[in-house]
Write a protein that holds these residues in place. Structure first.
Motif, PDB file in Angstrom:
ATOM      1  N   UNK A  76       0.690   5.659   0.316  1.00 30.67           N
ATOM      2  CA  UNK A  76      -0.178   6.709   0.833  1.00 30.67           C
ATOM      3  C   UNK A  76       0.462   8.063   0.610  1.00 30.67           C
TER       4      UNK A  76
ATOM      5  N   UNK B 286      -5.428   3.290  13.562  1.00 29.29           N
ATOM      6  CA  UNK B 286      -5.878   2.787  12.266  1.00 29.29           C
ATOM      7  C   UNK B 286      -7.309   2.272  12.425  1.00 29.29           C
TER       8      UNK B 286
ATOM      9  N   UNK C 268      -4.607  12.447   6.384  1.00 26.10           N
ATOM     10  CA  UNK C 268      -4.651  11.473   5.291  1.00 26.10           C
ATOM     11  C   UNK C 268      -5.177  12.134   4.024  1.00 26.10           C
TER      12      UNK C 268
ATOM     13  N   UNK D 133       3.467   0.706   3.266  1.00 25.84           N
ATOM     14  CA  UNK D 133       2.993  -0.233   4.274  1.00 25.84           C
ATOM     15  C   UNK D 133       3.171  -1.641   3.721  1.00 25.84           C
TER      16      UNK D 133
ATOM     17  N   UNK E  59      -4.958   6.697  -0.375  1.00 25.95           N
ATOM     18  CA  UNK E  59      -4.235   5.429  -0.350  1.00 25.95           C
ATOM     19  C   UNK E  59      -4.335   4.770  -1.722  1.00 25.95           C
TER      20      UNK E  59
ATOM     21  N   UNK F  18       3.917   7.424  17.425  1.00 26.11           N
ATOM     22  CA  UNK F  18       4.958   7.889  16.525  1.00 26.11           C
ATOM     23  C   UNK F  18       5.662   9.057  17.193  1.00 26.11           C
TER      24      UNK F  18
ATOM     25  N   UNK G 273       3.123  11.485  18.735  1.00 26.50           N
ATOM     26  CA  UNK G 273       1.851  11.423  18.019  1.00 26.50           C
ATOM     27  C   UNK G 273       1.130  10.117  18.338  1.00 26.50           C
TER      28      UNK G 273
ATOM     29  N   UNK H  88       0.112  11.737   2.729  1.00 31.53           N
ATOM     30  CA  UNK H  88      -0.395  12.499   3.852  1.00 31.53           C
ATOM     31  C   UNK H  88       0.129  13.913   3.730  1.00 31.53           C
TER      32      UNK H  88
ATOM     33  N   UNK I  47      -0.396  -2.707  22.105  1.00 25.54           N
ATOM     34  CA  UNK I  47      -1.188  -3.930  22.141  1.00 25.54           C
ATOM     35  C   UNK I  47      -2.102  -3.925  23.371  1.00 25.54           C
TER      36      UNK I  47
ATOM     37  N   UNK J 200       3.638   1.968   9.323  1.00 28.62           N
ATOM     38  CA  UNK J 200       4.014   2.660   8.096  1.00 28.62           C
ATOM     39  C   UNK J 200       5.430   3.206   8.184  1.00 28.62           C
TER      40      UNK J 200
ATOM     41  N   UNK K  50       7.864   5.654  13.520  1.00 28.85           N
ATOM     42  CA  UNK K  50       7.191   4.731  14.424  1.00 28.85           C
ATOM     43  C   UNK K  50       8.028   4.511  15.674  1.00 28.85           C
TER      44      UNK K  50
ATOM     45  N   UNK L 270      -4.248  10.645  12.929  1.00 31.86           N
ATOM     46  CA  UNK L 270      -3.241  11.184  13.825  1.00 31.86           C
ATOM     47  C   UNK L 270      -3.859  12.142  14.820  1.00 31.86           C
ATOM     48  N   UNK L 271      -3.358  12.098  16.057  1.00 26.22           N
ATOM     49  CA  UNK L 271      -3.630  13.177  16.979  1.00 26.22           C
ATOM     50  C   UNK L 271      -2.754  14.370  16.631  1.00 26.22           C
TER      51      UNK L 271
ATOM     52  N   UNK M 297      -2.050  18.847  12.584  1.00 26.13           N
ATOM     53  CA  UNK M 297      -1.828  17.405  12.614  1.00 26.13           C
ATOM     54  C   UNK M 297      -1.600  16.848  11.211  1.00 26.13           C
ATOM     55  N   UNK M 298      -1.056  15.655  11.168  1.00 29.55           N
ATOM     56  CA  UNK M 298      -0.881  14.937   9.915  1.00 29.55           C
ATOM     57  C   UNK M 298      -2.258  14.465   9.435  1.00 29.55           C
TER      58      UNK M 298
ATOM     59  N   UNK N 121       0.852  -1.186   0.000  1.00 32.12           N
ATOM     60  CA  UNK N 121       0.000   0.000   0.000  1.00 32.12           C
ATOM     61  C   UNK N 121       0.890   1.239   0.000  1.00 32.12           C
TER      62      UNK N 121
ATOM     63  N   UNK O 154      -6.888   1.052   5.382  1.00 32.31           N
ATOM     64  CA  UNK O 154      -5.525   1.124   5.882  1.00 32.31           C
ATOM     65  C   UNK O 154      -4.979   2.514   6.133  1.00 32.31           C
ATOM     66  N   UNK O 155      -5.821   3.523   6.195  1.00 28.33           N
ATOM     67  CA  UNK O 155      -5.300   4.850   6.500  1.00 28.33           C
ATOM     68  C   UNK O 155      -5.272   5.078   8.004  1.00 28.33           C
ATOM     69  N   UNK O 156      -4.396   5.982   8.395  1.00 28.09           N
ATOM     70  CA  UNK O 156      -4.162   6.284   9.798  1.00 28.09           C
ATOM     71  C   UNK O 156      -4.784   7.624  10.174  1.00 28.09           C
TER      72      UNK O 156
ATOM     73  N   UNK P 114      -0.803   3.105  17.607  1.00 26.90           N
ATOM     74  CA  UNK P 114       0.637   3.328  17.535  1.00 26.90           C
ATOM     75  C   UNK P 114       0.994   4.626  18.246  1.00 26.90           C
TER      76      UNK P 114
END
Lengths: 112, 109
Positions: free
Chosen positions: A33, B91, A45, A95, A48, B36, B87, A35, B51, A101, B46, B99-100, A42-43, A31, B95-97, B34
């Protein structure tokens, strides 16, 4: 460690001009992307890309934006007619289909 | 409603201190989590996945509470090199993330 490479690192363009941002992802990534991060924010999206087509896009990714993977390695983001508010860092990411990522070092786009 | 919310800080702590960051997410269907790290004008990198059972990587410990939709990061024995923006990333679905906005940490000598 393999890297995601982006060029150019900084691009200055006049409002209304077209820009193409380039990315070379890691070869085993499935994949890809784009961003963006406006300074101090913030980052976010954008889009994709999987199996040579767009799999998902955000509201930001309007008709002015397009992506391509023309030669199986480079991954490009084109902005057809840039606006002042397009000024931001643009990050390409790859990814491998598991998690975690890998981001490229980014292109700083400045629209004047 | 924001997908991911973080306390923006800044957190200014002395070397050797322990510092904790918190994050909440809005979508209960979120699948992966995650932390980052982002240095000034650099790309996000990352730091660690998070978990359900909690996980540790050296001085860093991450926790996830799915019921409360809450994620945390604990940094022990802070180093000057830990100064960065942290950060919280989630997800959800495809598959996009998301972010804060990030929490800025400065470790002071």
């Amino acid at each position: 460690e393999p890297e995601v490479t982006q060029t150019p690192s900084h691009q200055v363009t006049q409002m209304g001009q077209e820009v193409i941002l380039r990315c070379v992802p890691i070869s085993n990534h499935l994949y890809f992307y784009w961003y963006r991060q406006i300074l101090g924010q913030k980052v976010e999206f954008l889009v994709s890309f999987y199996n040579n087509e767009i799999s998902e896009k955000s509201e930001i990714f309007d008709d002015q934006f397009s992506v391509e993977r023309p030669d199986g390695s480079n991954f490009t983001l084109k902005i057809r007619s840039t606006k002042l508010e397009d000024s931001a860092m643009y990050f390409c990411a790859g990814d491998p289909g598991v998690y975690g990522y890998t981001f490229g070092s980014g292109t700083r786009l400045t629209v004047v | 409603r924001k997908e991911v919310e973080q306390d923006p800080g800044p957190f200014n702590v002395p070397e050797g201190a322990t510092v904790a960051f918190n994050c909440t997410y809005s979508n209960s269907a979120s699948q992966s989590f995650f932390w980052y790290r982002q240095d000034c004008r650099k790309e996000p990198k990352l730091l660690m996945s998070v978990y359900s059972s909690g996980n540790e990587d050296g001085r860093f410990t991450a926790q996830l509470n799915r019921a409360s939709q809450y994620i945390s990061l604990l940094i022990r024995d802070s180093k000057l090199s830990d100064s960065a923006t942290y950060l919280c990333v989630v997800r959800t679905g495809a598959n996009n993330l998301f972010f804060g906005t990030g929490t800025r940490l400065t470790v002071i000598p």
